[in-house]
Design an enzyme around this catalytic site. Structure first.
Site, PDB file in Angstrom:
ATOM      1  N   ASP A   1      64.097  26.604 115.560  1.00 14.24           N
ATOM      2  CA  ASP A   1      65.203  27.279 116.253  1.00 14.24           C
ATOM      3  C   ASP A   1      65.349  26.827 117.688  1.00 14.24           C
ATOM      4  O   ASP A   1      66.418  26.935 118.278  1.00 14.24           O
ATOM      5  CB  ASP A   1      65.000  28.797 116.211  1.00 14.24           C
ATOM      6  CG  ASP A   1      65.297  29.318 114.825  1.00 14.24           C
ATOM      7  OD1 ASP A   1      64.441  29.146 113.938  1.00 14.24           O
ATOM      8  OD2 ASP A   1      66.404  29.841 114.621  1.00 14.24           O
TER       9      ASP A   1
ATOM     10  N   ASN B   1      59.931  28.717 115.539  1.00 13.11           N
ATOM     11  CA  ASN B   1      60.515  28.795 114.191  1.00 13.11           C
ATOM     12  C   ASN B   1      60.140  30.149 113.596  1.00 13.11           C
ATOM     13  O   ASN B   1      59.444  30.959 114.221  1.00 13.11           O
ATOM     14  CB  ASN B   1      60.019  27.636 113.315  1.00 13.11           C
ATOM     15  CG  ASN B   1      60.842  27.498 112.039  1.00 13.11           C
ATOM     16  OD1 ASN B   1      62.081  27.511 112.089  1.00 13.11           O
ATOM     17  ND2 ASN B   1      60.191  27.382 110.901  1.00 13.11           N
TER      18      ASN B   1
HETATM   19  O1  MRU Z   1      65.958  34.415 111.073  1.00  5.07           O
HETATM   20  P1  MRU Z   1      66.554  33.187 110.458  1.00  5.07           P
HETATM   21  O2  MRU Z   1      66.664  33.268 108.975  1.00  5.07           O
HETATM   22  O3  MRU Z   1      67.858  32.809 111.120  1.00  5.07           O
HETATM   23  O4  MRU Z   1      65.502  32.043 110.791  1.00  5.07           O
HETATM   24  C1  MRU Z   1      65.794  30.725 110.416  1.00  5.07           C
HETATM   25  C2  MRU Z   1      64.681  29.799 110.694  1.00  5.07           C
HETATM   26  O5  MRU Z   1      63.680  30.159 111.258  1.00  5.07           O
HETATM   27  C3  MRU Z   1      64.877  28.367 110.317  1.00  5.07           C
HETATM   28  O6  MRU Z   1      63.665  27.787 109.971  1.00  5.07           O
HETATM   29  C4  MRU Z   1      65.447  27.637 111.533  1.00  5.07           C
HETATM   30  O7  MRU Z   1      66.635  28.226 111.945  1.00  5.07           O
HETATM   31  C5  MRU Z   1      65.635  26.205 111.295  1.00  5.07           C
HETATM   32  S1  MRU Z   1      67.145  25.989 110.455  1.00  5.07           S
HETATM   33  C6  MRU Z   1      67.718  24.600 110.098  1.00  5.07           C
END
Ligand code: MRU
Length: 356
Positions: A243, A253
């Site tokens: 992220d 992440n």
């Molecule tokens: O809380 P989320 O479902 O939005 O978290 C998503 C993640 O942690 C993904 O691994 C991250 O966004 C990488 S996406 C290509």
């Protein structure tokens, strides 16, 4: 069955000025696509993870800002730009950790300021075009990550992933899952192990769903099974998305990623982070400075509607964790040489043959 674009879900669609989002909270049981016409609806969808995954919330946020400004085209330049700032800050408040939402909104704000001498309706048109471009660029970025990472995927491998960094999290192929999609298209056969990813089960609900649809061999495991599978030599590499990346290569992440990275180090398994360099402005010097979203307690105390913890229980629910850059890379013996995040997918595969 071979994977094709048709079999990959599309989380975000912009069609003649209407935003459509696939409601990821209802997957895998129901495939529901809802139209969105107001910025409040988009904020809510991002907040509730109807649309989720760093790139997808950046794209949805950009379209959300366009929706917010559609009815504001009668304003003076000054008022239009002030309103744009307000609406962008509002959307930005939906989720703090992923860089993409902030980045996409800032890009639109910069563009509007650069065009301040144009008539307001033209600025609005330009914002819409840029949102469409952000969407298209993400599709290309995912493909480039896929091309870059595809050679890492060898026949017979067991590959562990955490959360969902696939098509559902991006414009198309995903980040972590992009190399897997392209390897599958090229006829490489491998097995993916998907961590269920407590508490919101993105792995169990989303990663398994999209890989199964694509005909990729996928096995679901509980988060606490990863160590055992590694000990049993079932896992040859780990690949996750991110992220936000700090300037020193630390990566934020989904919560649980750090634990997987520590396990990968212990078992000397390559740990890759798939991400586009472009999106990450490296604003934070290290992972410590990254703001980690803390979410509602009921996500931990309940499974669906059912309470699984005593009433009044103290709860922590950080949605992300930070993996130090020293745990990222293919060669754990060289860990102290600090594989920078730019090298994460370029690093060679841990030099051993598949152990299965
Ligand atoms: O809380 P989320 O479902 O939005 O978290 C998503 C993640 O942690 C993904 O691994 C991250 O966004 C990488 S996406 C290509």
């Amino acid at each position: 069955m071979k994977n094709t674009a048709l079999q990959r879900p599309q989380p975000v669609r912009w069609d003649h000025g209407t935003l459509y989002l696939l409601d990821q909270t209802r997957l895998p049981l129901e495939t529901v696509i809802d139209p969105y016409t107001t910025v409040e609806q988009v904020w809510d969808a991002i907040r509730r993870l109807k649309v989720r995954g760093a790139p997808a919330i950046g794209i949805a946020g950009a379209y959300g800002l366009v929706l917010a400004m559609r009815s504001q085209q009668h304003l003076t330049h000054e008022d239009f730009l002030a309103q744009l700032d307000t609406q962008a800050a509002y959307l930005d408040s939906a989720r703090p950790t992923a860089v993409n939402l902030h980045w996409a909104l800032q890009r639109l704000l910069r563009q509007a300021r650069q065009l301040h001498q144009q008539p307001v309706p033209e600025i609005y048109q330009a914002l819409e075009q840029t949102a469409i471009q952000i969407h298209a660029e993400d599709r290309q970025l995912c493909r480039r990550i896929g091309d870059h990472g595809r050679p890492l995927i060898k026949t017979g491998m067991g590959i562990l992933t955490h959360c969902n960094a696939g098509a559902l999290a991006t414009a198309e192929l995903g980040t972590a899952l992009a190399p897997l999609y392209l390897a599958h298209e090229a006829g490489v056969s491998f097995r993916v192990y998907a961590d269920e990813t407590r508490p919101l089960l993105q792995g169990a609900r989303l990663t398994t769903w999209e890989l199964q649809q694509a005909g990729i061999d996928v096995t679901l495991i509980c988060d606490n099974m990863a160590a055992t599978l590694m000990a049993q030599d079932c896992i040859d590499m780990v690949i996750v998305g991110t992220d936000r990346v700090a300037a020193n290569g630390d990566v934020a992440n989904k919560i649980g990623t750090l634990g997987v990275a520590i396990l990968a180090q212990y078992f000397q398994i390559p740990f890759y982070v798939a991400c586009p360099l472009l999106h990450h402005r490296l604003r934070h010097p290290s992972g410590e400075a990254i703001v980690i979203e803390e979410r509602a307690q009921d996500e931990v105390t309940h499974l669906g509607q059912r309470r699984t913890a005593p009433v009044g229980m103290a709860v922590r629910n950080p949605a992300f964790d930070v993996t130090p850059h020293t745990l990222v890379g293919a060669d754990h013996r060289a860990r102290n040489l600090a594989a920078s995040y730019g090298e994460t997918l370029r690093a060679g595969l841990w030099p051993r043959s598949s152990r299965r």
